[in-house]
Scaffold this active site. Structure first.
Site, PDB file in Angstrom:
ATOM      1  N   THR A 135      -9.007 -58.919  35.760  1.00 35.56           N
ATOM      2  CA  THR A 135     -10.103 -59.291  34.883  1.00 35.56           C
ATOM      3  C   THR A 135     -10.013 -60.763  34.485  1.00 35.56           C
ATOM      4  OG1 THR A 135     -10.253 -57.050  33.994  1.00 35.56           O
ATOM      5  CG2 THR A 135     -11.213 -58.812  32.674  1.00 35.56           C
ATOM      6  N   ASP A 190     -18.960 -57.728  34.964  1.00 36.75           N
ATOM      7  CA  ASP A 190     -18.939 -56.722  33.901  1.00 36.75           C
ATOM      8  C   ASP A 190     -19.621 -57.295  32.667  1.00 36.75           C
ATOM      9  OD1 ASP A 190     -18.481 -54.715  32.110  1.00 36.75           O
ATOM     10  OD2 ASP A 190     -16.298 -54.860  32.123  1.00 36.75           O
ATOM     11  N   GLU A 218     -21.081 -53.975  36.314  1.00 35.81           N
ATOM     12  CA  GLU A 218     -20.614 -52.884  35.456  1.00 35.81           C
ATOM     13  C   GLU A 218     -21.335 -52.894  34.116  1.00 35.81           C
ATOM     14  OE1 GLU A 218     -16.308 -51.505  33.511  1.00 35.81           O
ATOM     15  OE2 GLU A 218     -16.377 -52.798  35.280  1.00 35.81           O
ATOM     16  N   ASP A 243     -20.040 -47.415  33.053  1.00 32.83           N
ATOM     17  CA  ASP A 243     -18.705 -47.432  32.444  1.00 32.83           C
ATOM     18  C   ASP A 243     -18.731 -46.764  31.077  1.00 32.83           C
ATOM     19  OD1 ASP A 243     -15.995 -48.027  31.977  1.00 32.83           O
ATOM     20  OD2 ASP A 243     -16.480 -49.955  31.082  1.00 32.83           O
ATOM     21  N   LYS A 267     -12.213 -43.635  32.898  1.00 31.14           N
ATOM     22  CA  LYS A 267     -11.093 -44.137  32.104  1.00 31.14           C
ATOM     23  C   LYS A 267     -10.478 -42.982  31.313  1.00 31.14           C
ATOM     24  CE  LYS A 267     -12.719 -48.896  31.743  1.00 31.14           C
ATOM     25  NZ  LYS A 267     -13.242 -49.975  30.868  1.00 31.14           N
ATOM     26  N   ASP A 321      -9.327 -50.656  38.965  1.00 28.70           N
ATOM     27  CA  ASP A 321      -9.345 -51.699  37.930  1.00 28.70           C
ATOM     28  C   ASP A 321      -8.266 -51.357  36.908  1.00 28.70           C
ATOM     29  OD1 ASP A 321     -10.149 -53.846  36.291  1.00 28.70           O
ATOM     30  OD2 ASP A 321     -11.546 -52.557  35.193  1.00 28.70           O
TER      31      ASP A 321
END
Length: 355
Positions: A135, A190, A218, A243, A267, A321
């Site tokens: 990131t 993102d 994203e 997300d 996640k 990620d």
């Protein structure tokens, strides 16, 4: 073998550089660690990394959920009741995904240790090597460009660029990064819910017109705005990744049924752990939708757990990620997994491989 005790503690690790998104800025990880022990001397580990802006949790609410609702349903229970224990974690209280994830991860760590298998093999995988993106935090253009160049020098071949706080500047940021790193580096954008639907279509269209070759965007719009997400998906060529819109299997079904995104980001802190994530994997696979497995600013316990899941479900998890350990000055607590040059290599030790 029964679960007889547990301990809760604070885990913190300093970041190499501040982590900045359209939602927040921080200089360190900040999570809750869970240690679970059995009557036969086995120890297992879990972690909860709540982000108030995303999950609504704090360290205080996580601790309360674990001590008052989640762990009481596990104490003095036999681990052979594995599926029932997972179900009881999920039903112990509403929401509190990160707190549930800590207990869920510890339970998977424990059961795979009993089986004498690394977790990814317990889950059915056979390849212990992964490659993650890194990131690039939101900031001024020069800083973001330098961070991107430095990341490539460290061995990363894919980068996730944080955007979302200034539409005009967002285009210039990602254009400058593309010019600096060249066309061989994979770029993902993102927005962290930072754009309005029509604005997102315009920004993504400009990225396409400039031939920036962005692999995906994203969460361009607010998590609750499924209509807006669908509008963006249907009016752009670039793949859209849901997300923050996806916490549960039902959320994943909604996104897929309404064609609101091309891809789903899973996640563990949102799904309540590995069990919930596996359900989303199955829903996505049945629909022919690929997934990314991501993390928040977590420490080594939960990120390593996510790595094991990614290694086990490469049939549907096609993008990784899981870069948090690359953003911190050291892994806390120590792990047998190796995080080097954008590559993650899981250990063959039973369970998660957390020391």
């Amino acid at each position: 073998m029964k679960i007889v005790s547990y301990e809760i503690g604070h885990i913190e690790s300093e970041l190499i550089t501040p982590f900045c998104t359209a939602l927040r800025t921080t200089t360190c990880t900040n999570s809750i660690g869970l240690t679970v022990k059995t009557d036969e001397g086995l120890t297992a580990f879990g972690e909860a990394a709540g982000v108030t802006a995303v999950t609504g949790e704090t360290n205080e609410t996580i601790t309360k959920a674990l001590t008052e609702h989640i762990m009481p349903v596990l104490l003095n229970r036999d681990i052979n009741d594995f599926e029932a224990l997972l179900s009881d974690i999920a039903e112990s209280c509403p929401h509190n995904g990160s707190a549930k994830a800590a207990a869920d991860i510890a339970l998977y760590d424990l059961v795979s240790k009993v089986k004498g298998l690394p977790l990814y093999k317990f889950l059915g995988g056979d390849n212990a090597v992964l490659e993650t993106d890194l990131t690039i935090s939101l900031g001024d253009i020069d800083k973001m460009v330098q961070d991107a160049v430095d990341a490539v020098a460290r061995g990363f071949s894919s980068l996730k660029i944080k955007l979302g706080n200034d539409a005009a500047l967002d285009i210039e940021r990602i254009s400058a990064i593309r010019n600096a790193v060249g066309n061989d580096i994979l770029l993902r954008a993102d927005a962290n819910q930072g754009w309005m639907p029509e604005e997102a279509v315009r920004i993504i269209g400009q990225m396409e017109d400039r031939a920036l070759n962005i692999e995906l965007v994203e969460q361009p719009v607010k998590a609750h705005d499924i209509d807006g997400m669908a509008f963006v998906t249907q009016n752009t060529k670039t793949k859209i990744l849901a997300d923050e819109s996806v916490f549960s299997p039902d959320d994943a079904k909604t996104i897929i049924e309404r064609h609101a995104a091309d891809l789903i980001n899973i996640k563990l802190m949102r799904t309540g752990g590995i069990a919930g994530a596996l359900k989303i994997c199955q829903i996505a696979k049945s629909a022919g939708v690929e997934c990314m497995l991501g993390c928040m600013l977590e420490n080594s316990v939960s990120v390593t757990a996510a790595c094991h899941l990614a290694a086990a479900r490469k049939d549907v998890i096609t993008r990784i990620d899981l870069d948090a350990p690359f953003l911190t000055k050291k892994a806390v607590p120590p792990t047998d997994a190796k995080f080097e040059n954008g590559r993650i290599t899981l250990a063959s030790t039973p369970g998660l491989g957390i020391n």
